[in-house]
Scaffold this motif. Structure first.
Motif, PDB file in Angstrom:
ATOM      1  N   LYS A 120     -10.026  15.802  -4.068  1.00 52.62           N
ATOM      2  CA  LYS A 120     -10.943  16.797  -3.512  1.00 52.62           C
ATOM      3  C   LYS A 120     -12.121  17.010  -4.465  1.00 52.62           C
ATOM      4  O   LYS A 120     -12.174  16.455  -5.566  1.00 52.62           O
ATOM      5  N   SER A 121     -13.069  17.803  -4.014  1.00 55.17           N
ATOM      6  CA  SER A 121     -14.195  18.280  -4.820  1.00 55.17           C
ATOM      7  C   SER A 121     -14.909  17.144  -5.545  1.00 55.17           C
ATOM      8  O   SER A 121     -15.253  16.135  -4.945  1.00 55.17           O
ATOM      9  N   LEU A 122     -15.144  17.310  -6.849  1.00 55.34           N
ATOM     10  CA  LEU A 122     -15.934  16.347  -7.610  1.00 55.34           C
ATOM     11  C   LEU A 122     -15.293  14.963  -7.636  1.00 55.34           C
ATOM     12  O   LEU A 122     -15.991  13.951  -7.536  1.00 55.34           O
ATOM     13  N   GLY A 123     -13.980  14.917  -7.766  1.00 54.85           N
ATOM     14  CA  GLY A 123     -13.304  13.626  -7.809  1.00 54.85           C
ATOM     15  C   GLY A 123     -13.438  12.860  -6.511  1.00 54.85           C
ATOM     16  O   GLY A 123     -13.682  11.649  -6.506  1.00 54.85           O
ATOM     17  N   LEU A 124     -13.292  13.557  -5.403  1.00 57.97           N
ATOM     18  CA  LEU A 124     -13.412  12.922  -4.090  1.00 57.97           C
ATOM     19  C   LEU A 124     -14.833  12.440  -3.847  1.00 57.97           C
ATOM     20  O   LEU A 124     -15.052  11.331  -3.345  1.00 57.97           O
ATOM     21  N   GLU A 125     -15.818  13.256  -4.199  1.00 58.52           N
ATOM     22  CA  GLU A 125     -17.216  12.849  -4.017  1.00 58.52           C
ATOM     23  C   GLU A 125     -17.572  11.674  -4.925  1.00 58.52           C
ATOM     24  O   GLU A 125     -18.329  10.776  -4.519  1.00 58.52           O
ATOM     25  N   THR A 126     -17.024  11.653  -6.139  1.00 57.52           N
ATOM     26  CA  THR A 126     -17.236  10.506  -7.019  1.00 57.52           C
ATOM     27  C   THR A 126     -16.661   9.246  -6.389  1.00 57.52           C
ATOM     28  O   THR A 126     -17.292   8.180  -6.411  1.00 57.52           O
ATOM     29  N   ALA A 127     -15.472   9.362  -5.812  1.00 57.25           N
ATOM     30  CA  ALA A 127     -14.865   8.223  -5.122  1.00 57.25           C
ATOM     31  C   ALA A 127     -15.757   7.745  -3.985  1.00 57.25           C
ATOM     32  O   ALA A 127     -15.999   6.538  -3.830  1.00 57.25           O
ATOM     33  N   ARG A 128     -16.237   8.667  -3.183  1.00 54.45           N
ATOM     34  CA  ARG A 128     -17.093   8.295  -2.045  1.00 54.45           C
ATOM     35  C   ARG A 128     -18.317   7.521  -2.502  1.00 54.45           C
ATOM     36  O   ARG A 128     -18.661   6.465  -1.947  1.00 54.45           O
ATOM     37  N   ARG A 129     -18.959   8.022  -3.535  1.00 58.04           N
ATOM     38  CA  ARG A 129     -20.210   7.417  -3.981  1.00 58.04           C
ATOM     39  C   ARG A 129     -19.991   6.061  -4.645  1.00 58.04           C
ATOM     40  O   ARG A 129     -20.805   5.139  -4.500  1.00 58.04           O
ATOM     41  N   LEU A 130     -18.892   5.923  -5.387  1.00 60.96           N
ATOM     42  CA  LEU A 130     -18.635   4.639  -6.037  1.00 60.96           C
ATOM     43  C   LEU A 130     -18.168   3.590  -5.031  1.00 60.96           C
ATOM     44  O   LEU A 130     -18.495   2.401  -5.164  1.00 60.96           O
ATOM     45  N   ILE A 131     -17.424   3.998  -4.019  1.00 58.89           N
ATOM     46  CA  ILE A 131     -17.080   3.072  -2.937  1.00 58.89           C
ATOM     47  C   ILE A 131     -18.351   2.610  -2.243  1.00 58.89           C
ATOM     48  O   ILE A 131     -18.536   1.425  -1.950  1.00 58.89           O
ATOM     49  N   GLU A 132     -19.256   3.548  -2.002  1.00 55.29           N
ATOM     50  CA  GLU A 132     -20.539   3.222  -1.380  1.00 55.29           C
ATOM     51  C   GLU A 132     -21.335   2.245  -2.242  1.00 55.29           C
ATOM     52  O   GLU A 132     -22.084   1.399  -1.733  1.00 55.29           O
ATOM     53  N   ALA A 133     -21.151   2.337  -3.570  1.00 62.06           N
ATOM     54  CA  ALA A 133     -21.849   1.440  -4.497  1.00 62.06           C
ATOM     55  C   ALA A 133     -21.161   0.085  -4.635  1.00 62.06           C
ATOM     56  O   ALA A 133     -21.644  -0.784  -5.368  1.00 62.06           O
ATOM     57  N   GLY A 134     -20.024  -0.088  -3.956  1.00 60.92           N
ATOM     58  CA  GLY A 134     -19.346  -1.378  -3.966  1.00 60.92           C
ATOM     59  C   GLY A 134     -18.106  -1.466  -4.826  1.00 60.92           C
ATOM     60  O   GLY A 134     -17.509  -2.536  -4.941  1.00 60.92           O
ATOM     61  N   HIS A 135     -17.687  -0.353  -5.437  1.00 58.88           N
ATOM     62  CA  HIS A 135     -16.481  -0.379  -6.264  1.00 58.88           C
ATOM     63  C   HIS A 135     -15.226  -0.363  -5.395  1.00 58.88           C
ATOM     64  O   HIS A 135     -15.206   0.241  -4.322  1.00 58.88           O
ATOM     65  N   THR A 136     -14.188  -1.003  -5.889  1.00 56.13           N
ATOM     66  CA  THR A 136     -12.849  -0.811  -5.349  1.00 56.13           C
ATOM     67  C   THR A 136     -12.258   0.370  -6.104  1.00 56.13           C
ATOM     68  O   THR A 136     -12.078   0.306  -7.322  1.00 56.13           O
ATOM     69  N   VAL A 137     -11.987   1.457  -5.404  1.00 55.05           N
ATOM     70  CA  VAL A 137     -11.597   2.702  -6.054  1.00 55.05           C
ATOM     71  C   VAL A 137     -10.122   3.009  -5.835  1.00 55.05           C
ATOM     72  O   VAL A 137      -9.629   3.000  -4.701  1.00 55.05           O
ATOM     73  N   TYR A 138      -9.441   3.285  -6.947  1.00 56.52           N
ATOM     74  CA  TYR A 138      -8.082   3.808  -6.918  1.00 56.52           C
ATOM     75  C   TYR A 138      -8.177   5.308  -7.196  1.00 56.52           C
ATOM     76  O   TYR A 138      -8.673   5.712  -8.254  1.00 56.52           O
ATOM     77  N   ALA A 139      -7.752   6.092  -6.225  1.00 54.89           N
ATOM     78  CA  ALA A 139      -7.874   7.542  -6.300  1.00 54.89           C
ATOM     79  C   ALA A 139      -6.568   8.136  -6.796  1.00 54.89           C
ATOM     80  O   ALA A 139      -5.573   8.186  -6.064  1.00 54.89           O
ATOM     81  N   GLY A 140      -6.562   8.561  -8.057  1.00 53.14           N
ATOM     82  CA  GLY A 140      -5.366   9.144  -8.639  1.00 53.14           C
ATOM     83  C   GLY A 140      -5.241  10.612  -8.274  1.00 53.14           C
ATOM     84  O   GLY A 140      -6.229  11.355  -8.279  1.00 53.14           O
ATOM     85  N   MET A 141      -4.027  11.035  -7.962  1.00 56.23           N
ATOM     86  CA  MET A 141      -3.787  12.440  -7.619  1.00 56.23           C
ATOM     87  C   MET A 141      -2.306  12.752  -7.789  1.00 56.23           C
ATOM     88  O   MET A 141      -1.454  11.859  -7.702  1.00 56.23           O
ATOM     89  N   ARG A 142      -2.010  14.029  -8.042  1.00 60.21           N
ATOM     90  CA  ARG A 142      -0.620  14.412  -8.271  1.00 60.21           C
ATOM     91  C   ARG A 142       0.240  14.224  -7.036  1.00 60.21           C
ATOM     92  O   ARG A 142       1.415  13.847  -7.141  1.00 60.21           O
ATOM     93  N   ASP A 143      -0.306  14.490  -5.852  1.00 62.49           N
ATOM     94  CA  ASP A 143       0.462  14.402  -4.612  1.00 62.49           C
ATOM     95  C   ASP A 143      -0.348  13.601  -3.604  1.00 62.49           C
ATOM     96  O   ASP A 143      -1.368  14.078  -3.089  1.00 62.49           O
ATOM     97  N   THR A 144       0.070  12.385  -3.324  1.00 62.29           N
ATOM     98  CA  THR A 144      -0.682  11.533  -2.403  1.00 62.29           C
ATOM     99  C   THR A 144      -0.638  12.050  -0.961  1.00 62.29           C
ATOM    100  O   THR A 144      -1.418  11.586  -0.121  1.00 62.29           O
ATOM    101  N   ALA A 145       0.245  13.024  -0.690  1.00 56.35           N
ATOM    102  CA  ALA A 145       0.245  13.638   0.640  1.00 56.35           C
ATOM    103  C   ALA A 145      -1.068  14.383   0.888  1.00 56.35           C
ATOM    104  O   ALA A 145      -1.420  14.651   2.050  1.00 56.35           O
ATOM    105  N   ASN A 146      -1.765  14.727  -0.190  1.00 54.84           N
ATOM    106  CA  ASN A 146      -3.055  15.414  -0.068  1.00 54.84           C
ATOM    107  C   ASN A 146      -4.235  14.442  -0.125  1.00 54.84           C
ATOM    108  O   ASN A 146      -5.373  14.859  -0.317  1.00 54.84           O
ATOM    109  N   GLY A 147      -3.952  13.165   0.057  1.00 50.49           N
ATOM    110  CA  GLY A 147      -4.988  12.157  -0.130  1.00 50.49           C
ATOM    111  C   GLY A 147      -5.639  11.642   1.129  1.00 50.49           C
ATOM    112  O   GLY A 147      -6.307  10.602   1.099  1.00 50.49           O
TER     113      GLY A 147
END
Length: 226
Positions: A11-38
């Motif tokens: 969520k929040s800054l981490g999620l937006e960072t993921a969105r923008r880096l995916i848009e830039a062509g990165h393969t993003v692994y989104a780390g989080m404590r509970d993947t049910a919230n992913g």
């Protein structure tokens, strides 16, 4: 293809960072404590990884799921439960340092073998102007109004460990970012910046080339000078 791991990316800054880096062509692994919230990160095209930066076993398991790594964004952090002196205890101090500082060290140490195999390893540590003494002591700044001791101390430590990691790993590009006063859960969405503005520095530092800066602290306008 650039492979990136972002902690606290649900969520929040981490999620937006993921969105923008995916848009830039990165393969993003989104780390989080509970993947049910992913769900939101998955919808962006990120690969979900269960990762709790306070749990070494969780970090080690997450590393086993990564095929390679070029960029680490240490974004996970907590505000804590102490906001003054009267409610400050060693326990409340440790809780914040354990996530915000030791969490970065645990994760960074665990991914070093992968990053060392990258042709262009990059680390971005999400810090805060609240950890910058100049801002804390300058009346009228957003940071000056913050009384919390654990959070400020933790972000000061993040800036310092960034400098020290950069000195020890000269082949890496390692920098700290200041999101600024951004509307997130931390402040009840009272910040004046959007999450896109709040991730400008983090994203820019994640995208730097091998000749880019290292050991520096940046906000969305560029380097923050001492």
């Amino acid at each position: 293809m650039t492979t990136t791991l972002i902690t606290g990316a649900n969520k929040s800054l981490g999620l937006e960072t993921a969105r923008r880096l995916i848009e830039a062509g990165h393969t993003v692994y989104a780390g989080m404590r509970d993947t049910a919230n992913g769900g939101a990160a998955r919808a962006l095209g990120a690969h979900l990884v269960q990762l709790d930066v306070t749990d070494q076993a969780s970090i080690d398991t997450a590393m086993d799921s990564l095929p390679a790594l070029d960029v680490l964004v240490n974004n996970a952090g907590i505000l804590g439960a102490s906001f003054g002196v009267d409610d400050l205890t060693t326990d409340t101090m440790f809780d914040v340092l354990n996530t915000n500082v030791l969490g970065i060290v645990r994760t960074t140490q665990a991914v070093l073998p992968l990053l060392r195999r990258s042709g262009h390893p990059v680390i971005v540590n999400v810090a805060s102007g609240v950890g910058w003494p100049k801002y804390l002591t300058t009346g009228g700044t957003d940071e000056h109004a913050v009384p919390a001791i654990p959070y400020a101390a933790s972000k000061a430590a993040v800036i310092t460990l960034t400098v020290q990691y950069a000195k020890n790993l000269p082949g890496f590009r390692i920098n700290a970012s200041d999101p600024g006063y951004t509307a997130t859960d931390f402040n009840g969405h009272g910040g004046r910046q959007t999450v896109t503005e709040g991730t400008d520095a983090t994203v820019a530092l994640a995208l730097i080339g091998p000749e880019g800066p290292t050991g520096e602290f940046h906000n969305r306008h560029g380097r923050i000078n001492y």
